[in-house]
Design a protein around this motif. Structure first.
Motif, short mmCIF file in Angstrom:
data_model
loop_
_atom_site.label_atom_id
_atom_site.label_comp_id
_atom_site.label_asym_id
_atom_site.label_seq_id
_atom_site.Cartn_x
_atom_site.Cartn_y
_atom_site.Cartn_z
N MET A 1 76.15 69.85 -16.51
CA MET A 1 77.21 70.31 -17.38
C MET A 1 77.55 71.75 -16.97
N ASP A 2 78.83 72.05 -16.95
CA ASP A 2 79.24 73.41 -16.62
C ASP A 2 79.46 74.22 -17.91
N GLU A 3 79.73 75.49 -17.73
CA GLU A 3 79.87 76.39 -18.88
C GLU A 3 81.00 75.97 -19.81
N ARG A 4 82.14 75.59 -19.24
CA ARG A 4 83.28 75.18 -20.07
C ARG A 4 82.93 73.94 -20.90
N GLY A 5 82.30 72.96 -20.27
CA GLY A 5 81.89 71.76 -20.99
C GLY A 5 80.90 72.07 -22.10
N ALA A 6 79.97 72.98 -21.83
CA ALA A 6 78.99 73.37 -22.84
C ALA A 6 79.68 74.06 -24.02
N LEU A 7 80.63 74.92 -23.73
CA LEU A 7 81.35 75.61 -24.81
C LEU A 7 82.12 74.62 -25.68
N ILE A 8 82.76 73.66 -25.05
CA ILE A 8 83.51 72.64 -25.81
C ILE A 8 82.56 71.81 -26.66
N ALA A 9 81.44 71.39 -26.08
CA ALA A 9 80.48 70.56 -26.81
C ALA A 9 79.82 71.34 -27.95
N PHE A 10 79.37 72.55 -27.68
CA PHE A 10 78.77 73.35 -28.75
C PHE A 10 79.79 73.65 -29.84
N GLY A 11 81.03 73.88 -29.44
CA GLY A 11 82.09 74.10 -30.43
C GLY A 11 82.29 72.89 -31.32
N ALA A 12 82.28 71.71 -30.72
CA ALA A 12 82.44 70.48 -31.49
C ALA A 12 81.29 70.29 -32.48
N LEU A 13 80.11 70.73 -32.10
CA LEU A 13 78.94 70.55 -32.97
C LEU A 13 78.79 71.64 -34.03
N SER A 14 79.66 72.64 -33.98
CA SER A 14 79.52 73.76 -34.91
C SER A 14 80.20 73.48 -36.25
N GLN A 15 80.23 72.23 -36.64
CA GLN A 15 80.82 71.81 -37.91
C GLN A 15 79.86 70.80 -38.53
N GLU A 16 79.58 70.96 -39.80
CA GLU A 16 78.53 70.17 -40.47
C GLU A 16 78.75 68.66 -40.37
N THR A 17 79.93 68.18 -40.66
CA THR A 17 80.18 66.74 -40.63
C THR A 17 79.98 66.17 -39.23
N ARG A 18 80.44 66.89 -38.22
CA ARG A 18 80.28 66.41 -36.84
C ARG A 18 78.83 66.37 -36.44
N LEU A 19 78.07 67.37 -36.82
CA LEU A 19 76.65 67.38 -36.50
C LEU A 19 75.95 66.21 -37.18
N ARG A 20 76.29 65.95 -38.44
CA ARG A 20 75.69 64.82 -39.16
C ARG A 20 76.09 63.49 -38.53
N LEU A 21 77.35 63.38 -38.11
CA LEU A 21 77.80 62.16 -37.44
C LEU A 21 77.01 61.92 -36.16
N LEU A 22 76.87 62.96 -35.37
CA LEU A 22 76.14 62.82 -34.12
C LEU A 22 74.69 62.44 -34.37
N GLN A 23 74.06 63.03 -35.36
CA GLN A 23 72.68 62.67 -35.69
C GLN A 23 72.59 61.20 -36.09
N SER A 24 73.54 60.72 -36.86
CA SER A 24 73.54 59.31 -37.26
C SER A 24 73.72 58.40 -36.06
N LEU A 25 74.57 58.81 -35.12
CA LEU A 25 74.78 58.00 -33.92
C LEU A 25 73.54 57.98 -33.03
N VAL A 26 72.85 59.09 -32.95
CA VAL A 26 71.61 59.14 -32.16
C VAL A 26 70.58 58.21 -32.81
N ILE A 27 70.49 58.24 -34.11
CA ILE A 27 69.55 57.37 -34.83
C ILE A 27 69.92 55.90 -34.62
N ALA A 28 71.21 55.59 -34.60
CA ALA A 28 71.67 54.21 -34.43
C ALA A 28 71.32 53.65 -33.06
#
Length: 118
Positions: A1-28
């Protein structure tokens, strides 16, 4: 992953609902879970879940596929591992053994790791 991709991904995860969604998908797991079931599980409106899943999809952290009338989302494990690996790439001034305990954490062991701490 490059720096731009990391910034986009970390930005997407910096919101509570998105983080919870991702955790649920990882569990699934790799089979994923339908968007309507995610909305129900997180007690969030379907339109809200759809909006946030699209943000995670744009960041490359989840993928979607149609199954009959449902859209099923799955975590993109390679992208997640890349995101975790990105800040650790030059770990410990060339002494990777110092970082190995962190990188080898038993996240998938029953009864251990953050998923089971909920």
């Amino acid at each position: 992953m490059d720096e731009r991709g990391a910034l986009i991904a970390f930005g997407a995860l910096s919101q509570e609902t998105r983080l919870r969604l991702l955790q649920s998908l990882v569990i699934a797991g790799p089979d994923g879970i339908a968007a309507d079931l995610l909305a129900e599980e997180l007690e969030v409106s379907p339109s809200n879940v759809s909006f946030h899943l699209k943000q995670l999809e744009r960041a490359g952290l989840v993928s979607a596929r149609r199954e009959a009338r449902s859209i099923v989302y799955s975590a993109e494990y390679d992208a997640l591992f890349g995101l975790i690996r990105f800040p650790m790439e030059d770990c410990c001034s060339g002494r990777p053994e110092s970082c190995m305990p962190l990188l080898a954490a038993p996240c998938c062991q029953p009864g251990e790791g953050p998923v089971n701490d909920r």
